[in-house]
Write a protein that holds these residues in place. Sequence first.
Motif, PDB file in Angstrom:
ATOM      1  N   ASN A 432     -23.920  -0.084 -14.442  1.00 38.10           N
ATOM      2  CA  ASN A 432     -24.880   0.455 -13.484  1.00 38.10           C
ATOM      3  C   ASN A 432     -25.338   1.860 -13.886  1.00 38.10           C
ATOM      4  O   ASN A 432     -24.531   2.710 -14.275  1.00 38.10           O
ATOM      5  N   LEU A 433     -26.618   2.081 -13.770  1.00 42.28           N
ATOM      6  CA  LEU A 433     -27.192   3.375 -14.118  1.00 42.28           C
ATOM      7  C   LEU A 433     -26.569   4.504 -13.305  1.00 42.28           C
ATOM      8  O   LEU A 433     -26.352   5.604 -13.822  1.00 42.28           O
ATOM      9  N   ALA A 434     -26.243   4.234 -12.057  1.00 42.07           N
ATOM     10  CA  ALA A 434     -25.667   5.273 -11.199  1.00 42.07           C
ATOM     11  C   ALA A 434     -24.331   5.772 -11.728  1.00 42.07           C
ATOM     12  O   ALA A 434     -23.948   6.926 -11.481  1.00 42.07           O
ATOM     13  N   ASP A 435     -23.599   4.948 -12.471  1.00 40.34           N
ATOM     14  CA  ASP A 435     -22.297   5.357 -12.996  1.00 40.34           C
ATOM     15  C   ASP A 435     -22.416   6.439 -14.067  1.00 40.34           C
ATOM     16  O   ASP A 435     -21.421   7.096 -14.395  1.00 40.34           O
ATOM     17  N   SER A 449     -33.597  15.662 -24.962  1.00 41.12           N
ATOM     18  CA  SER A 449     -33.872  14.254 -25.242  1.00 41.12           C
ATOM     19  C   SER A 449     -32.747  13.409 -24.660  1.00 41.12           C
ATOM     20  O   SER A 449     -31.576  13.686 -24.888  1.00 41.12           O
ATOM     21  N   LEU A 450     -33.124  12.374 -23.898  1.00 44.48           N
ATOM     22  CA  LEU A 450     -32.145  11.487 -23.279  1.00 44.48           C
ATOM     23  C   LEU A 450     -32.593  10.045 -23.453  1.00 44.48           C
ATOM     24  O   LEU A 450     -33.733   9.686 -23.140  1.00 44.48           O
ATOM     25  N   THR A 451     -31.671   9.203 -23.966  1.00 40.32           N
ATOM     26  CA  THR A 451     -31.915   7.777 -24.132  1.00 40.32           C
ATOM     27  C   THR A 451     -30.797   7.008 -23.449  1.00 40.32           C
ATOM     28  O   THR A 451     -29.622   7.222 -23.751  1.00 40.32           O
ATOM     29  N   LEU A 452     -31.164   6.130 -22.525  1.00 42.46           N
ATOM     30  CA  LEU A 452     -30.204   5.275 -21.820  1.00 42.46           C
ATOM     31  C   LEU A 452     -30.620   3.833 -22.060  1.00 42.46           C
ATOM     32  O   LEU A 452     -31.687   3.405 -21.626  1.00 42.46           O
ATOM     33  N   GLU A 453     -29.789   3.076 -22.766  1.00 39.70           N
ATOM     34  CA  GLU A 453     -30.144   1.716 -23.161  1.00 39.70           C
ATOM     35  C   GLU A 453     -29.201   0.706 -22.530  1.00 39.70           C
ATOM     36  O   GLU A 453     -27.992   0.920 -22.451  1.00 39.70           O
ATOM     37  N   GLY A 454     -29.773  -0.429 -22.079  1.00 39.29           N
ATOM     38  CA  GLY A 454     -28.984  -1.539 -21.583  1.00 39.29           C
ATOM     39  C   GLY A 454     -28.405  -1.357 -20.202  1.00 39.29           C
ATOM     40  O   GLY A 454     -27.559  -2.156 -19.776  1.00 39.29           O
ATOM     41  N   VAL A 455     -28.823  -0.324 -19.477  1.00 42.55           N
ATOM     42  CA  VAL A 455     -28.243  -0.064 -18.166  1.00 42.55           C
ATOM     43  C   VAL A 455     -28.764  -1.074 -17.146  1.00 42.55           C
ATOM     44  O   VAL A 455     -29.814  -1.697 -17.331  1.00 42.55           O
ATOM     45  N   LYS A 456     -28.012  -1.211 -16.044  1.00 40.50           N
ATOM     46  CA  LYS A 456     -28.379  -2.140 -14.978  1.00 40.50           C
ATOM     47  C   LYS A 456     -28.788  -1.366 -13.729  1.00 40.50           C
ATOM     48  O   LYS A 456     -28.337  -0.238 -13.510  1.00 40.50           O
ATOM     49  N   THR A 457     -29.633  -1.978 -12.936  1.00 38.56           N
ATOM     50  CA  THR A 457     -30.047  -1.390 -11.663  1.00 38.56           C
ATOM     51  C   THR A 457     -29.723  -2.361 -10.538  1.00 38.56           C
ATOM     52  O   THR A 457     -29.645  -3.569 -10.746  1.00 38.56           O
ATOM     53  N   ASN A 458     -29.544  -1.803  -9.341  1.00 32.38           N
ATOM     54  CA  ASN A 458     -29.270  -2.638  -8.170  1.00 32.38           C
ATOM     55  C   ASN A 458     -29.890  -1.994  -6.945  1.00 32.38           C
ATOM     56  O   ASN A 458     -30.702  -1.061  -7.056  1.00 32.38           O
ATOM     57  N   SER A 459     -29.506  -2.451  -5.774  1.00 35.41           N
ATOM     58  CA  SER A 459     -30.131  -1.961  -4.544  1.00 35.41           C
ATOM     59  C   SER A 459     -29.799  -0.506  -4.259  1.00 35.41           C
ATOM     60  O   SER A 459     -30.454   0.123  -3.432  1.00 35.41           O
ATOM     61  N   TYR A 460     -28.778   0.059  -4.933  1.00 30.78           N
ATOM     62  CA  TYR A 460     -28.395   1.450  -4.693  1.00 30.78           C
ATOM     63  C   TYR A 460     -28.878   2.392  -5.796  1.00 30.78           C
ATOM     64  O   TYR A 460     -28.579   3.587  -5.766  1.00 30.78           O
ATOM     65  N   THR A 461     -29.593   1.859  -6.768  1.00 30.88           N
ATOM     66  CA  THR A 461     -30.034   2.684  -7.884  1.00 30.88           C
ATOM     67  C   THR A 461     -31.137   3.643  -7.457  1.00 30.88           C
ATOM     68  O   THR A 461     -32.129   3.227  -6.853  1.00 30.88           O
ATOM     69  N   ARG A 462     -30.950   4.910  -7.792  1.00 34.66           N
ATOM     70  CA  ARG A 462     -31.955   5.936  -7.523  1.00 34.66           C
ATOM     71  C   ARG A 462     -32.194   6.711  -8.807  1.00 34.66           C
ATOM     72  O   ARG A 462     -31.261   7.273  -9.389  1.00 34.66           O
ATOM     73  N   LEU A 463     -33.427   6.748  -9.258  1.00 32.32           N
ATOM     74  CA  LEU A 463     -33.760   7.438 -10.502  1.00 32.32           C
ATOM     75  C   LEU A 463     -33.842   8.944 -10.339  1.00 32.32           C
ATOM     76  O   LEU A 463     -33.636   9.690 -11.295  1.00 32.32           O
ATOM     77  N   SER A 479     -34.069   2.077 -20.904  1.00 26.52           N
ATOM     78  CA  SER A 479     -34.231   0.642 -21.085  1.00 26.52           C
ATOM     79  C   SER A 479     -33.224  -0.048 -20.176  1.00 26.52           C
ATOM     80  O   SER A 479     -32.013   0.095 -20.365  1.00 26.52           O
ATOM     81  N   ALA A 480     -33.717  -0.780 -19.170  1.00 30.04           N
ATOM     82  CA  ALA A 480     -32.830  -1.249 -18.103  1.00 30.04           C
ATOM     83  C   ALA A 480     -33.114  -2.696 -17.735  1.00 30.04           C
ATOM     84  O   ALA A 480     -34.172  -3.261 -18.065  1.00 30.04           O
ATOM     85  N   GLU A 481     -32.158  -3.268 -17.041  1.00 31.96           N
ATOM     86  CA  GLU A 481     -32.355  -4.562 -16.394  1.00 31.96           C
ATOM     87  C   GLU A 481     -32.855  -4.312 -14.974  1.00 31.96           C
ATOM     88  O   GLU A 481     -32.325  -3.455 -14.271  1.00 31.96           O
ATOM     89  N   PRO A 482     -33.873  -5.030 -14.531  1.00 28.92           N
ATOM     90  CA  PRO A 482     -34.382  -4.802 -13.175  1.00 28.92           C
ATOM     91  C   PRO A 482     -33.373  -5.275 -12.137  1.00 28.92           C
ATOM     92  O   PRO A 482     -32.535  -6.138 -12.420  1.00 28.92           O
ATOM     93  N   PRO A 483     -33.420  -4.732 -10.935  1.00 28.48           N
ATOM     94  CA  PRO A 483     -32.525  -5.212  -9.871  1.00 28.48           C
ATOM     95  C   PRO A 483     -32.890  -6.633  -9.475  1.00 28.48           C
ATOM     96  O   PRO A 483     -34.029  -7.076  -9.672  1.00 28.48           O
ATOM     97  N   PRO A 484     -31.937  -7.375  -8.923  1.00 24.44           N
ATOM     98  CA  PRO A 484     -32.253  -8.742  -8.463  1.00 24.44           C
ATOM     99  C   PRO A 484     -33.410  -8.734  -7.475  1.00 24.44           C
ATOM    100  O   PRO A 484     -33.498  -7.865  -6.602  1.00 24.44           O
ATOM    101  N   SER A 485     -34.294  -9.681  -7.591  1.00 18.21           N
ATOM    102  CA  SER A 485     -35.525  -9.667  -6.802  1.00 18.21           C
ATOM    103  C   SER A 485     -35.290  -9.880  -5.317  1.00 18.21           C
ATOM    104  O   SER A 485     -36.153  -9.562  -4.509  1.00 18.21           O
ATOM    105  N   PHE A 486     -34.105 -10.396  -4.942  1.00 15.46           N
ATOM    106  CA  PHE A 486     -33.875 -10.649  -3.521  1.00 15.46           C
ATOM    107  C   PHE A 486     -33.368  -9.409  -2.793  1.00 15.46           C
ATOM    108  O   PHE A 486     -33.204  -9.426  -1.576  1.00 15.46           O
ATOM    109  N   LEU A 487     -33.100  -8.310  -3.547  1.00 14.12           N
ATOM    110  CA  LEU A 487     -32.595  -7.102  -2.902  1.00 14.12           C
ATOM    111  C   LEU A 487     -33.747  -6.231  -2.427  1.00 14.12           C
ATOM    112  O   LEU A 487     -34.792  -6.150  -3.067  1.00 14.12           O
ATOM    113  N   GLN A 488     -33.549  -5.566  -1.319  1.00 11.37           N
ATOM    114  CA  GLN A 488     -34.546  -4.644  -0.790  1.00 11.37           C
ATOM    115  C   GLN A 488     -34.022  -3.216  -0.940  1.00 11.37           C
ATOM    116  O   GLN A 488     -32.892  -2.922  -0.581  1.00 11.37           O
ATOM    117  N   MET A 489     -34.835  -2.319  -1.501  1.00  6.03           N
ATOM    118  CA  MET A 489     -34.331  -0.978  -1.793  1.00  6.03           C
ATOM    119  C   MET A 489     -35.371   0.107  -1.552  1.00  6.03           C
ATOM    120  O   MET A 489     -35.204   1.239  -1.964  1.00  6.03           O
TER     121      MET A 489
END
Length: 643
Positions: A432-435, A449-463, A479-489
């Motif tokens: 998770n990106l938040a971690d 310069s900051l590169t974050l690759e392969g991170v995951k997002t969820n309903s609690y992710t805040r950029l 470069s991230a995985e999008p949160p599941p589409s059924f979550l509302q955030m």
Amino acid sequence: MPLFRTSGKRGGAKAPPGRKRLRDMEWTGGCWKTDEDGPVLSLRKLSLLSLADNMKEVWAKDYANNYLDQYSFRYIMGPFNLLTGELVEELVWLLCNRKQLSRAALHLLLVPQLRGLSLESCPALVTPVICTHIAARCQDLWSLNLSGAQQLPSKVLSETLHSLPALRSLSLAGMPCDRRVIRTIAQRCRLLRHLDVSRCHLLSPGALLPLGGGAFCSSSGSPESLLALDIGFGVQEGDPVAAAAYLLLSLPSLERVALEGIEKACRLIEQREFSLADEFTNREGVAPLKEVWQEIRDKQDRDNLRMRREKTTVHREYEDEEEEGIFLEEYKSESEEDASRDEVSSCSHSQSVGRKRHLSQSDFALKLRDVKGLTCDSLDSLGRLCPGICCMAVNVDPSEDTRGRSKVSRLAVDLEAWSGQLQRLSVQFPGNLADLLPTLLVAGSSLVSLTLEGVKTNSYTRLSPVIRACPRLRDLLISAEPPPSFLQMEHEEDQQDNGDLPCLPNLCSLTLSFSYEHSQIKPAMFWTSLMRVLRCLLTSSPLLEKLSLVSLPCPLDYTLQNVLLAENFDLGASAESTGSPLLPLERLQHIDLQRTDVKMTTVKSLLQRSKRLKYVDVSSCWQISYSEWLACKTSSNVQVVWA
């Protein structure tokens, strides 16, 4: 075409060629952008463009029809032989960038005064015949990049390098490079400062050991680098660590390194566990690590004694004979007792500004500043042995260590060793990106310069907190995985970030890329709070030159329209240099908007806003039709890609 066999250095450049000068070029199709209001071309640049345009139909055509496969010239006396090496290098770069460099054209451009040659973007041209010409005609090359040329036999490559003793920089990434090539480099390329053999799968870790006694051993103080990630495997599991330890000890002047197991190698050196590598060194036929270590210590002692003698000589210029005698006796006694302690103090003062830890129990420190291929294992040893690191790339395992602690939390603790001095950080983390926020709170204040690759997002992710932790960023890539589409955030981030949205006024490059399933026609666009963060970033970053927003899980067209309607952004001192405040997105040169809901009207607005724009990619943008793209392509000088 008559021949000449002199190896004269007509018009040769005295300075090292290549990347710095080429990075300053801003070619745009048929234009060279140098001014904010549009292209302003000098006579020199117009001449190069003319040569490039006529290369295929005039120069290369004549040579291909009459000479290419009929004769073999050692040198060719022609029009390009009259140009300086710098101009020929720029012409080769321009042809490669346009995908117009042919075999015949390359034959004509391999002139004796050439100092830099990069064929990375056209590896198919790198053949044994071309290498024979390079070895015969360009023996004064300083920089050579043949990366990706997989069809070149290692024997031919070794023979070519044998004829290029002046090389300072050599890139062979992804080539069939073997032990014989490394031995040739170590024996013949004694001036080499940079070597890249990444992705050379025929190389084992032990094959790199000849470099320790050859190519990089110099006292010139020039920056030196060795990149060798993703090479072949060793006989034993511990071979990469043992090889890294040997190279670090035998090449103590290295500043940029990409090696597997480097942090474990630092632990081996710090703990003096040299016997663990005895089997490896015996098998490879090199000196044991203990002997290499002792040689380093002896050299340090000799250098220390020389420095003290020089210091004594300086004092003798200002002291009379009686005072000098007293001083030397006291200084000699004092230096014998405190030599090692003085060395530690000097090293700490010059390399450890802002550090939160002391050096290791020894007084030995490496000069590494840029390290890639790290994991979270033994980063504490790396911190004590390499206090001057300012750039690093780390792969973080989301699992826990033997003590039950998460490795990402350990990363935050270990990075305190370089807090306040780390400038570039790349983290690959399938969690998770938040971690990663604790890590960025430790290191983010100094990052550019900051590169974050392969991170995951969820309903609690805040950029927003992630971005606010790094206020000085010039380059940001997530470069991230999008949160599941059924979550509302939507509501959560809007409430917590209200009135405190991120601002990166120095940002020059922004990449937000989300993965997707190819079976989906378009991404599920429900993360509407991302629009607010993105709008604030684009509006408050007037220096932005490269923008890549791929498969965003939120509406983008509406966001861009709002940014384009935003008022001028006053940069203060920066604005004074341009004479007026800057508009958002005004300095853009490269835009990638693949698989988003952007419309052609927005693309046209971007084209009108930025006079420097040279590339726009709107592939898989379902709101843009073929006819709209074709009309835009024909009416604009900007390269617009659509598929």
